[in-house]
Design a protein around this motif. Sequence first.
Motif, PDB file in Angstrom:
ATOM      1  N   GLY A 177       0.856  -1.108  -0.070  1.00 50.31           N
ATOM      2  CA  GLY A 177      -0.084  -0.050  -0.114  1.00 50.31           C
ATOM      3  C   GLY A 177       0.947   1.277   0.108  1.00 50.31           C
ATOM      4  O   GLY A 177       0.563   2.327  -0.532  1.00 50.31           O
ATOM      5  N   ARG A 178       1.981   1.224   0.764  1.00 51.25           N
ATOM      6  CA  ARG A 178       2.802   2.509   0.669  1.00 51.25           C
ATOM      7  C   ARG A 178       3.453   2.646  -0.520  1.00 51.25           C
ATOM      8  O   ARG A 178       3.772   3.707  -1.029  1.00 51.25           O
ATOM      9  N   ILE A 179       3.746   1.441  -1.229  1.00 53.54           N
ATOM     10  CA  ILE A 179       4.520   1.678  -2.502  1.00 53.54           C
ATOM     11  C   ILE A 179       3.656   2.228  -3.564  1.00 53.54           C
ATOM     12  O   ILE A 179       3.634   2.969  -4.284  1.00 53.54           O
ATOM     13  N   ILE A 180       2.218   1.701  -3.420  1.00 51.76           N
ATOM     14  CA  ILE A 180       1.066   2.218  -4.392  1.00 51.76           C
ATOM     15  C   ILE A 180       0.891   3.631  -4.248  1.00 51.76           C
ATOM     16  O   ILE A 180       0.889   4.444  -5.131  1.00 51.76           O
ATOM     17  N   GLY A 181       0.559   3.882  -2.707  1.00 57.06           N
ATOM     18  CA  GLY A 181       0.358   5.663  -2.394  1.00 57.06           C
ATOM     19  C   GLY A 181      -0.891   5.934  -2.828  1.00 57.06           C
ATOM     20  O   GLY A 181      -1.684   5.000  -3.094  1.00 57.06           O
ATOM     21  N   ARG A 182      -1.222   7.242  -2.143  1.00 56.02           N
ATOM     22  CA  ARG A 182      -2.642   7.616  -2.383  1.00 56.02           C
ATOM     23  C   ARG A 182      -2.913   7.826  -3.740  1.00 56.02           C
ATOM     24  O   ARG A 182      -2.295   8.515  -4.422  1.00 56.02           O
ATOM     25  N   GLU A 183      -4.089   7.225  -4.098  1.00 54.17           N
ATOM     26  CA  GLU A 183      -4.513   7.089  -5.361  1.00 54.17           C
ATOM     27  C   GLU A 183      -3.565   6.619  -6.453  1.00 54.17           C
ATOM     28  O   GLU A 183      -3.667   7.094  -7.641  1.00 54.17           O
ATOM     29  N   GLY A 184      -2.392   5.865  -6.019  1.00 55.80           N
ATOM     30  CA  GLY A 184      -1.676   5.383  -6.862  1.00 55.80           C
ATOM     31  C   GLY A 184      -0.417   6.573  -7.503  1.00 55.80           C
ATOM     32  O   GLY A 184       0.318   6.123  -8.334  1.00 55.80           O
ATOM     33  N   ARG A 185      -0.180   7.447  -6.741  1.00 56.42           N
ATOM     34  CA  ARG A 185       0.530   8.361  -7.066  1.00 56.42           C
ATOM     35  C   ARG A 185       2.116   7.853  -7.113  1.00 56.42           C
ATOM     36  O   ARG A 185       3.218   8.156  -7.938  1.00 56.42           O
ATOM     37  N   ASN A 186       2.145   7.104  -5.945  1.00 54.50           N
ATOM     38  CA  ASN A 186       3.754   6.730  -5.754  1.00 54.50           C
ATOM     39  C   ASN A 186       4.270   5.376  -7.054  1.00 54.50           C
ATOM     40  O   ASN A 186       5.364   5.820  -7.527  1.00 54.50           O
TER      41      ASN A 186
ATOM     42  N   GLU B  40       6.907   4.198 -11.851  1.00 54.20           N
ATOM     43  CA  GLU B  40       7.212   3.971 -13.468  1.00 54.20           C
ATOM     44  C   GLU B  40       7.530   4.966 -14.099  1.00 54.20           C
ATOM     45  O   GLU B  40       8.375   4.435 -15.174  1.00 54.20           O
ATOM     46  N   SER B  41       7.242   6.204 -13.955  1.00 55.49           N
ATOM     47  CA  SER B  41       7.542   7.083 -14.941  1.00 55.49           C
ATOM     48  C   SER B  41       9.002   7.538 -14.831  1.00 55.49           C
ATOM     49  O   SER B  41       9.702   7.826 -15.664  1.00 55.49           O
ATOM     50  N   VAL B  42       9.632   7.543 -13.534  1.00 52.53           N
ATOM     51  CA  VAL B  42      11.019   7.729 -13.421  1.00 52.53           C
ATOM     52  C   VAL B  42      11.841   6.647 -13.836  1.00 52.53           C
ATOM     53  O   VAL B  42      12.785   7.133 -14.420  1.00 52.53           O
TER      54      VAL B  42
END
Length: 520
Positions: free
Chosen positions: A223-232, A237-239
């Motif tokens: 859950g912490r890796i996914i982040g709020r609303e998947g921002r993390n 993936e973007s970086v």
Amino acid sequence: MVIGLLAVVFALVVVWRRTPGPAKAPVTADKTQLDSVTQEAGHIRARAQTEATGILARAREEAEQAAQGRREVEEEIRAVKDEVRELRGDLERRETRLADREQRLDQELERIEDRAQVLDQRKGDLDRRAAELDKLAAGRSKELERVAGLTGEQAKAELVAAIENQAKREAALVVRDIEHAARSEGEKRARKIVTLAIQRVAVEQTSESVVSVLHLPGDEMKGRIIGREGRNIRAFESVTGVNLIIDDTPEAVLLSCFDPVRREIARLTLERLILDGRIHPQRIEDAYERGKAEIEQLCQRAGEDALVELGITDMHSELVGLLGRLRYRTSYGQNVLRHLVESAHIAGMMASELRIDPALLKRCTVLHDIGKALTHEVEGSHALIGAEIARRYGEPEDVVHAIEAHHNEVEVRTVEAVLTQAADAISGGRPGARRESLEMYVKRLERLEQIAAGRDGVEKVFAMQAGREIRVMVKPDRIDDIQAQVIARDIAKQVEEELTYPGQIRITVVRESRATEFAR
């Protein structure tokens, strides 16, 4: 001359005596004058005798010299006469030999003319016989065609086929003898070299994959890796450019990417984030930069370690970094960097056996797959890409040619390129070095059996030992031992032309005769 002087003195004395003197001159004066004249005449006479003696001596000397010159001239004349006499004898002997030779030539000419006449007669006889034979041959051909029921073209075709089969049999025998003589020494030495090289540098097999698994300390970390609303996860993936797959697998996430270096950087970045515990977009970027720098250092160090192991020190730093990136690349389950090091060791050993510079061969072989470090970024063959990179960073032309020609995309022109191909094939073809997909494996075995089964006289075909041997069973009543050799050679040639495979494939043709009888 002396007589003349004496005459002059005598005349002076007579004149002096006849000349009258003074009447009153004393007698003593005349006597004194006479004594002086007499004395002077004696002196003149003495000088005259001396001169006469000298003249006589010179005359004798000149006479002796004249006599000596005459003797020398006579000797020269005698020598010239002797020489002329010898030359005249030589000329006479030569004239005699020439006359004999001319006589023999005349006799030989007569014999040649007689022989020419005989040959002309024989030629005429042969022409007549040839004409008669042509007539007989024509008649015989017609008779044979009538008896056999075949035309001349059909008979010729059968004869050509028979001669062709006979030629194949004889050629197979000759080739077999030559190969046996060559292999008796060559195979023993080659087997020793290759076996020692493989035993020395064989490395473990790795599994080729585009997915990395990262274990988590607990499922709450997902859950912490996914982040709020998947921002993390979106930021990650973007970086990194890597897909982060979070599924129902307990305490594990998957990293998926075709680029192994990029996937390794992402794995290291995620490990740092999990250890730190603070996961948000800014921390993801910071961890990615640190991970990227660390991976670059690891790649540089891996490249340097590989070159130190091979004893190569003078190489451009960019090439060293690209070489280290292959630490994270696999090909058919074989680590590419270890494959390059293994191939370089094999090439160095073969070069030492062949009295070629091992350092140059190691350099060619360790760089032959350098283009695979950029195939994810540049389109084209890794051999041509690697050759262009090596040329750009100042590698010798022999090294560049070995790189571009190791897959025959460029015609091989040097011994170094040939040995690079051989080392690459040995490293990739040794048992346990590589694996291939099940589909490709099955297709290769099926094609091997199809190639062998398409031969005339073949009864059964079995692909054995994971496709490294083809066992062909032929019909003994249609195929003899020599034809079996020909079939094995033809199958091997077709396999080489059509299929791509590591190592070598053994073709065994079995001709078995069975005798069956029943007892009643």
